[in-house]
Design an enzyme around this catalytic site. Structure first.
Site, mmCIF file in Angstrom:
data_model
loop_
_atom_site.group_PDB
_atom_site.id
_atom_site.type_symbol
_atom_site.label_atom_id
_atom_site.label_comp_id
_atom_site.label_asym_id
_atom_site.label_seq_id
_atom_site.Cartn_x
_atom_site.Cartn_y
_atom_site.Cartn_z
ATOM 1 N N LYS A 74 43.587 39.828 44.723
ATOM 2 C CA LYS A 74 42.276 39.816 44.065
ATOM 3 C C LYS A 74 41.717 38.391 44.104
ATOM 4 C CE LYS A 74 43.084 43.650 40.830
ATOM 5 N NZ LYS A 74 42.050 44.594 41.309
ATOM 6 N N GLU A 83 47.052 50.420 43.891
ATOM 7 C CA GLU A 83 48.483 50.625 43.615
ATOM 8 C C GLU A 83 48.746 51.605 42.481
ATOM 9 O OE1 GLU A 83 46.670 48.292 42.262
ATOM 10 O OE2 GLU A 83 47.222 48.734 40.192
ATOM 11 N N ASP A 118 46.087 46.183 32.945
ATOM 12 C CA ASP A 118 46.255 47.305 33.875
ATOM 13 C C ASP A 118 47.370 48.263 33.440
ATOM 14 O OD1 ASP A 118 45.049 48.520 35.999
ATOM 15 O OD2 ASP A 118 46.308 47.554 37.521
ATOM 16 N N ARG A 125 47.595 54.492 41.686
ATOM 17 C CA ARG A 125 47.798 55.894 42.058
ATOM 18 C C ARG A 125 49.168 56.126 42.691
ATOM 19 N NH1 ARG A 125 42.550 55.670 45.688
ATOM 20 N NH2 ARG A 125 42.180 54.068 44.120
ATOM 21 N N ASP A 180 45.916 46.983 46.752
ATOM 22 C CA ASP A 180 45.296 46.880 45.428
ATOM 23 C C ASP A 180 44.988 48.260 44.844
ATOM 24 O OD1 ASP A 180 44.347 45.641 43.197
ATOM 25 O OD2 ASP A 180 42.502 44.879 44.106
ATOM 26 N N LYS A 212 49.286 54.893 33.314
ATOM 27 C CA LYS A 212 49.456 53.851 34.337
ATOM 28 C C LYS A 212 50.031 52.610 33.652
ATOM 29 C CE LYS A 212 46.873 50.786 37.495
ATOM 30 N NZ LYS A 212 45.648 50.528 38.283
ATOM 31 N N ASP A 267 48.383 43.274 37.697
ATOM 32 C CA ASP A 267 47.891 43.707 39.007
ATOM 33 C C ASP A 267 47.130 42.550 39.648
ATOM 34 O OD1 ASP A 267 46.877 44.945 41.233
ATOM 35 O OD2 ASP A 267 45.409 46.183 40.140
HETATM 36 N N1 BES Z 1 43.475 47.998 38.306
HETATM 37 C C1 BES Z 1 42.449 48.124 39.251
HETATM 38 C C2 BES Z 1 41.212 48.849 38.712
HETATM 39 C C3 BES Z 1 40.405 48.124 37.672
HETATM 40 C C4 BES Z 1 39.322 47.346 38.027
HETATM 41 C C5 BES Z 1 40.697 48.278 36.339
HETATM 42 C C6 BES Z 1 38.571 46.719 37.060
HETATM 43 C C7 BES Z 1 39.935 47.643 35.370
HETATM 44 C C8 BES Z 1 38.869 46.863 35.734
HETATM 45 C C9 BES Z 1 42.935 48.885 40.472
HETATM 46 O O1 BES Z 1 44.279 48.838 40.736
HETATM 47 C C10 BES Z 1 42.226 48.270 41.620
HETATM 48 O O2 BES Z 1 42.495 47.147 41.903
HETATM 49 N N2 BES Z 1 41.306 49.005 42.213
HETATM 50 C C11 BES Z 1 40.491 48.512 43.256
HETATM 51 C C12 BES Z 1 40.910 49.167 44.542
HETATM 52 C C13 BES Z 1 40.197 48.713 45.781
HETATM 53 C C14 BES Z 1 40.113 47.227 45.912
HETATM 54 C C15 BES Z 1 40.939 49.243 46.957
HETATM 55 C C16 BES Z 1 39.061 48.835 42.870
HETATM 56 O O3 BES Z 1 38.826 49.969 42.435
HETATM 57 O O4 BES Z 1 38.239 47.956 42.923
HETATM 58 ZN ZN ZN Z 2 45.528 48.369 39.101
HETATM 59 ZN ZN ZN Z 3 44.803 47.169 42.003
#
Ligand code: BES
Ligand code: ZN
Ligand code: ZN
Length: 503
Positions: A264, A337, A275, A339, A335, A252, A257
């Site tokens: 966020k 994204e 990320d 995947r 968010d 990835k 992000d």
């Molecule tokens: N990059 C984040 C996942 C992440 C979170 C990595 C914390 C490292 C530390 C991912 O893209 C994301 O934002 N995921 C969210 C999705 C949800 C808000 C739909 C998540 O898992 O909280």
């Molecule tokens: Zn992410």
């Molecule tokens: Zn994200």
């Protein structure tokens, strides 16, 4: 190079002794043990200026009985403990003594020594190009082996150590770099620079126009609102002999992000420079592998680099994207994204016809909540591959847990008006598993419906997915005293590829 390794013991060097509780009791007087506050207990460090020696304790106290395979003595952590203990002194030249891992073979001793040296190296390294104060910067270490250890195959070991040290440091560096330094506009130059002059390495780069023509609609949507256009890199390491196997590594590559329009909030954006940790992991793995010899295995690294940003042209929830595979995806949350970018990168990986595909991704907050910052989640569609990887993770002592990707949850990512949803219907629940299930649709060519792809005999590829959202980056200090990028999983991936090559 940030350290030098000399097979011969150096005079003047600080002698590092690994001391068990038994050895401490036998050879150190009670009064000395008391004055040093040293009993041989795991990670206790004592410095003896008179003899210019350091003792490091190696005996783990037996804890409450559990089935924890991660509770072995960890030489990587021990090496780091030595360096952290002398961090404020000027000591930087060490001779390693007493690597007699009781009752273990020469190979085990050699591995323990290598890991100890690597731990020392990693504890001494930090991103320091933005710092003025020399005292806060990385230390350069000189390591050597005591005469009594010279029977170990040091030249081979030195090469392996140099490769791993370089690879793990590269991973950590690019994760720690700020997003203005490492982004889709700068990454290609960095990749080219790292592999410059290496004839066994081939680099292909696909830019936005090309990706549009190919139909990478999921990946491109994510990167649309950034001033740094998305880019896909494909790096190939060729083996010395005839190609008998191929492995595809996919990372990835969100160099930032911010969440996109589902922005966020509340501090969750801070650290999202990490990320691209999956890409960085594969970059470091490739760097290390390029410095070692592979006989018959060709390794492909594919990363789709993008920044998830906001803007008038940003992709939105409710959009329906057509992925490179032809499968359509309804956006539920911008968010989720990672995947989307991985979907197209994995599809591209299947076209290389590899024996195995392994991806690494800082994919879900759910993974961190479920497994903490210590552990990687391992998922996949092939038991043999999962077993081999899990065994390697245990050998390398890189904490990884196999999480079953249960079919019970698959309907969570299946859509009504598009083939797939980019978020499970029970958004907050088991998000790391539903993300894994989503990805599994992009390694199975029997589900593809992009006529341009012209796949002769479609098949489901053997694939493993590593959610490193917690393990790639630690907000506080981790077990080796490192703050920020950890470089975790690089060692295991390098070893895994070597094992496949030697099969
Ligand atoms: N990059 C984040 C996942 C992440 C979170 C990595 C914390 C490292 C530390 C991912 O893209 C994301 O934002 N995921 C969210 C999705 C949800 C808000 C739909 C998540 O898992 O909280
Ligand atoms: Zn992410
Ligand atoms: Zn994200």
């Amino acid at each position: 190079m940030q350290y030098t390794f000399s097979p011969k013991a150096l005079t003047e060097a600080t002698q590092v002794y690994l001391v068990s509780k038994d050895t401490a009791e036998k050879h150190l007087s009670q009064s000395l043990r008391d004055s040093l506050k040293f009993s041989g207990k795991y990670k206790q460090v004592a410095y003896l200026p008179e003899s210019n020696s350091i003792y490091i304790g190696v005996t783990k106290e037996s804890s409450v009985k559990s089935l924890d395979v991660w509770n072995e003595v960890d030489f990587y952590e021990l090496g780091a403990a030595v360096v952290n203990a002398v961090a404020k002194t000027s000591i930087d030249t060490f001779t390693l003594q007493g690597f007699a891992v009781a009752g273990k073979s020469q190979n085990v001793r050699q591995e323990a020594l290598l890991r100890f040296a690597l731990g020392m190296h990693q504890a001494a390294w930090k991103l320091d190009i933005y710092l003025a104060d020399d005292k806060k910067k990385s230390k350069s270490l000189t390591l050597s082996l005591a005469e009594s250890e010279s029977a170990l195959k040091t030249l081979e070991m030195e090469r392996e150590l140099a490769a791993l040290a370089t690879g793990v440091t590269l991973t950590r560096e690019v994760v720690d770099l700020p997003p203005e330094a490492f982004n889709p506009s700068t990454v290609v130059d960095r990749i080219r620079a790292e592999f410059e002059g290496q004839t066994s390495v081939e680099i292909k780069v696909l830019y936005k126009d090309e990706l549009e023509k190919m139909g990478m609609g999921a990946f491109l949507a994510v990167g649309r609102a950034s001033v740094n256009p998305p880019v896909l890199s494909h790096v190939i390491i060729k083996p010395q002999g005839e190609v008998k196997k191929r492995i595809a590594l996919v990372g990835k590559g969100l160099t930032y992000d911010c969440g996109g329009l589902d922005i966020k909030v509340g501090g969750f954006m801070k650290t999202m420079k990490m990320d691209m940790g999956g890409s960085a992991t594969m970059f470091g793995t490739m760097k290390a592998l390029s410095l070692l010899d592979l006989e018959h295995t060709e390794v492909h690294w594919i990363s789709a680099f993008a920044e998830n940003m906001v803007g008038g042209n940003a992709y939105k929830s409710d959009d329906i994207l057509t992925s490179y595979s032809g499968q359509t995806i309804e956006v539920i949350n911008t968010d989720a994204e990672g995947r989307l970018t991985l979907a197209d990168a994995l599809t591209y990986a299947t076209l290389q016809n590899p024996e195995y595909i392994i991806d690494a991704a800082t994919l879900t907050g759910a993974c961190v909540r479920a497994l903490t910052e210590h552990f990687t989640a391992l998922m996949g569609n092939d038991q043999g591959l999962i077993d081999m990887l899990q065994e390697t993770f245990v050998e390398e002592q890189e904490k990884t847990i196999h999480v079953p990707m249960s079919e019970v949850l698959r309907e969570q990512v299946q859509g009504d008006i598009a083939d797939l949803l980019n978020l499970g219907k029970d958004a907050g629940m088991g998000g790391h598993i539903t993300a894994g299930l989503f990805l599994s649709h992009f390694v199975d060519q029997t589900l593809f419906r992009n006529p341009e792809l012209d796949i002769q005999s479609p098949k489901a590829y053997k694939w493993a997915h590593l959610d490193i959202a917690g393990s790639a980056y630690n907000k506080g200090k981790n077990p080796i005293g490192v703050n920020g990028a950890t470089g975790q999983t690089v060692r295991s991936l390098v070893r895994f590829v070597q094992k496949i090559d030697q099969q």
